[in-house]
Every structure is written in structure tokens, then in C-alpha cells.
Design a protein around this motif. Sequence first.
Motif, PDB file in Angstrom:
ATOM      1  N   VAL A   7      39.068  18.770  32.477  1.00 35.49           N
ATOM      2  CA  VAL A   7      38.066  18.973  31.559  1.00 35.49           C
ATOM      3  C   VAL A   7      38.031  20.289  30.829  1.00 35.49           C
ATOM      4  N   THR A   8      38.002  20.279  29.565  1.00 36.42           N
ATOM      5  CA  THR A   8      37.511  21.285  28.743  1.00 36.42           C
ATOM      6  C   THR A   8      36.369  21.763  28.220  1.00 36.42           C
ATOM      7  N   LEU A   9      35.822  23.006  28.740  1.00 37.48           N
ATOM      8  CA  LEU A   9      34.389  23.244  28.362  1.00 37.48           C
ATOM      9  C   LEU A   9      34.601  24.484  27.037  1.00 37.48           C
ATOM     10  N   ASN A  10      34.303  24.015  25.907  1.00 34.87           N
ATOM     11  CA  ASN A  10      34.444  24.835  24.716  1.00 34.87           C
ATOM     12  C   ASN A  10      33.589  26.058  24.700  1.00 34.87           C
ATOM     13  N   CYS A  11      34.149  27.185  24.111  1.00 33.37           N
ATOM     14  CA  CYS A  11      33.584  28.400  23.902  1.00 33.37           C
ATOM     15  C   CYS A  11      34.361  29.270  22.954  1.00 33.37           C
ATOM     16  N   SER A  12      33.557  29.501  21.917  1.00 34.19           N
ATOM     17  CA  SER A  12      34.333  30.375  20.826  1.00 34.19           C
ATOM     18  C   SER A  12      33.410  31.507  20.131  1.00 34.19           C
ATOM     19  N   VAL A  13      34.199  32.595  19.913  1.00 38.31           N
ATOM     20  CA  VAL A  13      33.704  33.964  19.641  1.00 38.31           C
ATOM     21  C   VAL A  13      33.899  34.001  18.126  1.00 38.31           C
ATOM     22  N   ASP A  14      33.066  34.859  17.356  1.00 38.34           N
ATOM     23  CA  ASP A  14      33.547  35.190  16.193  1.00 38.34           C
ATOM     24  C   ASP A  14      34.876  35.546  15.952  1.00 38.34           C
ATOM     25  N   SER A  15      35.569  34.879  15.050  1.00 35.03           N
ATOM     26  CA  SER A  15      36.915  35.242  14.792  1.00 35.03           C
ATOM     27  C   SER A  15      37.416  36.616  14.287  1.00 35.03           C
ATOM     28  N   HIS A  16      36.268  37.253  13.742  1.00 39.13           N
ATOM     29  CA  HIS A  16      36.490  38.680  13.181  1.00 39.13           C
ATOM     30  C   HIS A  16      36.520  39.672  14.250  1.00 39.13           C
ATOM     31  N   ILE A  17      36.120  39.267  15.434  1.00 46.15           N
ATOM     32  CA  ILE A  17      35.791  40.149  16.548  1.00 46.15           C
ATOM     33  C   ILE A  17      37.383  40.260  17.241  1.00 46.15           C
ATOM     34  N   LYS A  18      38.023  41.412  17.323  1.00 44.50           N
ATOM     35  CA  LYS A  18      39.489  41.357  18.127  1.00 44.50           C
ATOM     36  C   LYS A  18      39.073  41.383  19.719  1.00 44.50           C
ATOM     37  N   PRO A  19      40.055  40.604  20.414  1.00 41.21           N
ATOM     38  CA  PRO A  19      39.984  40.704  21.990  1.00 41.21           C
ATOM     39  C   PRO A  19      39.502  42.074  22.585  1.00 41.21           C
ATOM     40  N   GLU A  20      40.403  43.158  21.872  1.00 39.38           N
ATOM     41  CA  GLU A  20      40.069  44.372  22.604  1.00 39.38           C
ATOM     42  C   GLU A  20      38.644  45.039  22.464  1.00 39.38           C
ATOM     43  N   HIS A  21      38.042  44.219  21.502  1.00 36.75           N
ATOM     44  CA  HIS A  21      36.480  44.808  21.256  1.00 36.75           C
ATOM     45  C   HIS A  21      35.713  44.094  22.257  1.00 36.75           C
ATOM     46  N   ILE A  22      36.221  42.934  22.768  1.00 31.94           N
ATOM     47  CA  ILE A  22      35.517  42.009  23.683  1.00 31.94           C
ATOM     48  C   ILE A  22      35.329  42.810  25.150  1.00 31.94           C
ATOM     49  N   GLU A  23      34.143  43.111  25.654  1.00 27.81           N
ATOM     50  CA  GLU A  23      34.291  44.036  26.905  1.00 27.81           C
ATOM     51  C   GLU A  23      34.322  42.953  27.930  1.00 27.81           C
ATOM     52  N   GLU A  24      33.648  41.759  27.889  1.00 24.76           N
ATOM     53  CA  GLU A  24      33.423  40.965  29.032  1.00 24.76           C
ATOM     54  C   GLU A  24      33.129  39.505  28.359  1.00 24.76           C
ATOM     55  N   VAL A  25      33.758  38.600  29.047  1.00 29.41           N
ATOM     56  CA  VAL A  25      33.461  37.084  28.858  1.00 29.41           C
ATOM     57  C   VAL A  25      33.375  36.424  30.305  1.00 29.41           C
ATOM     58  N   SER A  26      32.344  35.730  30.577  1.00 31.89           N
ATOM     59  CA  SER A  26      32.105  35.386  31.762  1.00 31.89           C
ATOM     60  C   SER A  26      31.645  33.870  31.777  1.00 31.89           C
ATOM     61  N   TRP A  27      32.177  32.833  32.580  1.00 35.02           N
ATOM     62  CA  TRP A  27      31.563  31.626  32.654  1.00 35.02           C
ATOM     63  C   TRP A  27      30.953  31.325  33.804  1.00 35.02           C
ATOM     64  N   ARG A  28      29.659  30.927  34.143  1.00 32.39           N
ATOM     65  CA  ARG A  28      29.017  30.818  35.216  1.00 32.39           C
ATOM     66  C   ARG A  28      28.414  29.150  35.130  1.00 32.39           C
ATOM     67  N   LYS A  29      28.180  28.843  36.511  1.00 33.70           N
ATOM     68  CA  LYS A  29      27.417  27.513  36.531  1.00 33.70           C
ATOM     69  C   LYS A  29      25.859  28.070  36.801  1.00 33.70           C
ATOM     70  N   THR A  30      25.083  27.691  35.841  1.00 36.88           N
ATOM     71  CA  THR A  30      23.479  27.973  35.860  1.00 36.88           C
ATOM     72  C   THR A  30      22.698  26.830  36.217  1.00 36.88           C
ATOM     73  N   ASP A  31      23.136  25.953  36.926  1.00 34.82           N
ATOM     74  CA  ASP A  31      22.172  24.673  37.101  1.00 34.82           C
ATOM     75  C   ASP A  31      21.017  25.116  37.914  1.00 34.82           C
ATOM     76  N   GLY A  32      19.962  24.748  37.723  1.00 39.45           N
ATOM     77  CA  GLY A  32      18.909  25.232  38.490  1.00 39.45           C
ATOM     78  C   GLY A  32      18.973  26.333  38.934  1.00 39.45           C
ATOM     79  N   ASP A  33      18.732  26.827  40.302  1.00 41.41           N
ATOM     80  CA  ASP A  33      18.875  28.041  40.714  1.00 41.41           C
ATOM     81  C   ASP A  33      20.167  28.511  41.132  1.00 41.41           C
ATOM     82  N   GLU A  34      21.126  27.957  40.585  1.00 36.13           N
ATOM     83  CA  GLU A  34      22.497  28.423  40.720  1.00 36.13           C
ATOM     84  C   GLU A  34      23.045  29.480  39.866  1.00 36.13           C
TER      85      GLU A  34
END
Length: 365
Positions: A152-179
Motif C-alpha cells: 500500500v502507498t501512503l501519500n505525503c507531498s511537500v511544497d514543490s518550491h522547497i528543495k530537498p536539501e532545505h528539508i531537514e527531516e521527514v518522519s513517518w510514524r504510527k500514532t494510533d492511540g497511545d502508540e
Amino acid sequence: MDLLMFIFLAVFPVISDGLIVHSRSGPLFASLGSSVVLPCYVNELLLMKDLRVEWRRTDSETLVHLYQDGESRPEEQHKDYHHRAHFFTDQIQHGNFSLRLDNLRAEDEGRYTCRVYSQQDSGETVVQVKDVERLLVSGSEKSISVSVGEDVTLNCSVDSHIKPEHIEEVSWRKTDGDEDILVLLFQNNKTLQDSSDEQYRDRAEFFTAEIPKGNFSLRLKSVRTEDKGVYMCQVFAGGLSANATVELEQLGFSILHTMALILCITASGSTLLLCFIIHCKSPNKALSDSAVKKRIRTLGYLHVFLPNIMMSVAFVFWGVTEGFLYETVSCCALYILRPLMLLYVAPYLEKIITKALLRGTPEAI
């Protein structure tokens, strides 16, 4: 009154002690993560000796950059502008004191004052940086349904004008309930697979070729039932953070799940059926004792072997789908050892069957 004064300063050059300092007549508009040039210049040649140029935030007097004694003085800058604010050094002798501000942040929005001091005169002008675009992250508006075992693919898009080298961090987390489980991390222009939680390691990945386009969608392979829940894509860039959430729900049964279920039902049904047949055949006096014993022995072997073999295969299917190696091995070993134990006690079956025939009941089998 303050507003009228600012409009006057922004639109017209400021005349102070005879030195006219020019700038842009209107505000500057720039994108987050981009570069912007703050204009500041004079139309006359100034002596370089004792020339001092200051760029400061108008509201806080924070020193953005300083030119003094014939060179830039980055050590005097406020820490927020280190390696981001630069003079065009080769143009200063021509009266150009413009400042380039790189990797624009949201907090860079506001007014900047350019002050020029020379032996003869001094002057200043004000430049406004306005409407710096905010960090926008978008995901899937609707929840996603998928069958267990599929990708399965979970979509996430950042503003196209921001270059990848300017993005400090991208994290995917499971935040269901207390997780709060780290699924995958992108940091310093690298995907850090080893930082993922064990249950997602080697199953979660980015679309590497799409990252330069601002696409940080997550591909989750071999979905399991426990993967159901809410996932957050969180992005840090330019001192800002934003996130988008995706819900993974309605996990359907895969073919392997269906086959495992059919095998479990069949194993239970075959156990009951064989018990019933053994019960019906045991008191049959029309057959010789040897024929009865042979049939009961055959049915007894089937009764022990067949359901256990079916359950072992069912657990193999379940293990392949869910990825629980240790549980699968344990359960399969249990169901395989049970018929092996029957072989171990096989020499004693003759006595058990004989006693059962003498009593005319099949309970001892």
C-alpha cells in the motif's frame, strides 16, 4: 502614524546627513527555502576607508550582517543568520550594499534596515520581506483500505518550491492511540532504514526518484493486520514543521488468509467426521475382528494425522501473511509432534484396540 512613517521609508529613499540610500519601493515576496536579495545602494562613490554597512532587523535591532574595515564580518552576525546572509563583496566598492538572504524561513518575514556610514555622511533605508510562504504538507483525505499481504502507498507531498536539501527531516510514524512508532526516517538527505521500528524494517520505503519533487509518500509492503491505524508524515524545514495524517483501515483478507481459514474449518470438520465414523464402525459384528481392527486403526491414524497436517499448513499460510516467524514455527512444531508421538506409542495400540472391542465401545481409541 507609525504606518505612515513606514510607507514613507519603504517608498522613498531616506535622506540622512546628505547621503541618499536607495532601496526597493515595495515589499519583497519570496518562497520558503528560497533566496531573496534585499536591495541597498547609493548613486555616489564612497571612500572605502572607514566605510561601515549594517543590516539589522528593524523591530529588534538584531544584527543580520556587517561590513567593516574593508571586509565582511560574519563573526558579528546573529546566530540565526550564520551562513545565510551574504554581501556582494565585489560590488561594495561601486556602492552596492545589497544583502542576499538564503534558505528563507518563516521568521525571516519583516522589516530590515540598511545603514551606511562613511567619512562624509551616513544614511539608511528600510526593506520589507513579506508573505513568506508557509510549509504545507498534504496527504490522503480519505482512509485507505487494503488486503493483508498486499502493498500500500501512503501519500505525503511537500511544497514543490522547497528543495530537498532545505528539508531537514521527514518522519513517518504510527500514532494510533497511545502508540508512537517510527516507521521510516529521512534526515540529512538520506533515508535511515536502521532507525525504523523492527516491525517495519525492510517493509517501509520511500520512492527515492520522487523525493526531488517533494514526494515523500511511503510504500508499506506485505501489510499485516496490526498495521491498521493512523500514520503521520511530519516534515521539518526552515525552522517550521507541518504534518499530514493517513488512516489505514478495513484490512481485508488475502487469499492466504482465506486458505488458512478453510484449512482450519476443514481440520475441525474432519476430526468430528472421523470420530463419528469410528464410533459407527466399532460395534459392527458383521466383519471379522481383524477387519474391524484394521479399519479402526486406519481411521485412527487419519484422525490424528490429517487434522494436524491441515493445521500445520494453515499456520504456514498465516505466518507468511503476518510475518510472525517464531509463533509460526512453534505452532507448526506442535502440530507435527503430535502425530509423531502417535508413532511412538503405536506398539501399544493393539492392546488398546483389543480392549475397546471387548467393551464394544470406541472411547479408548
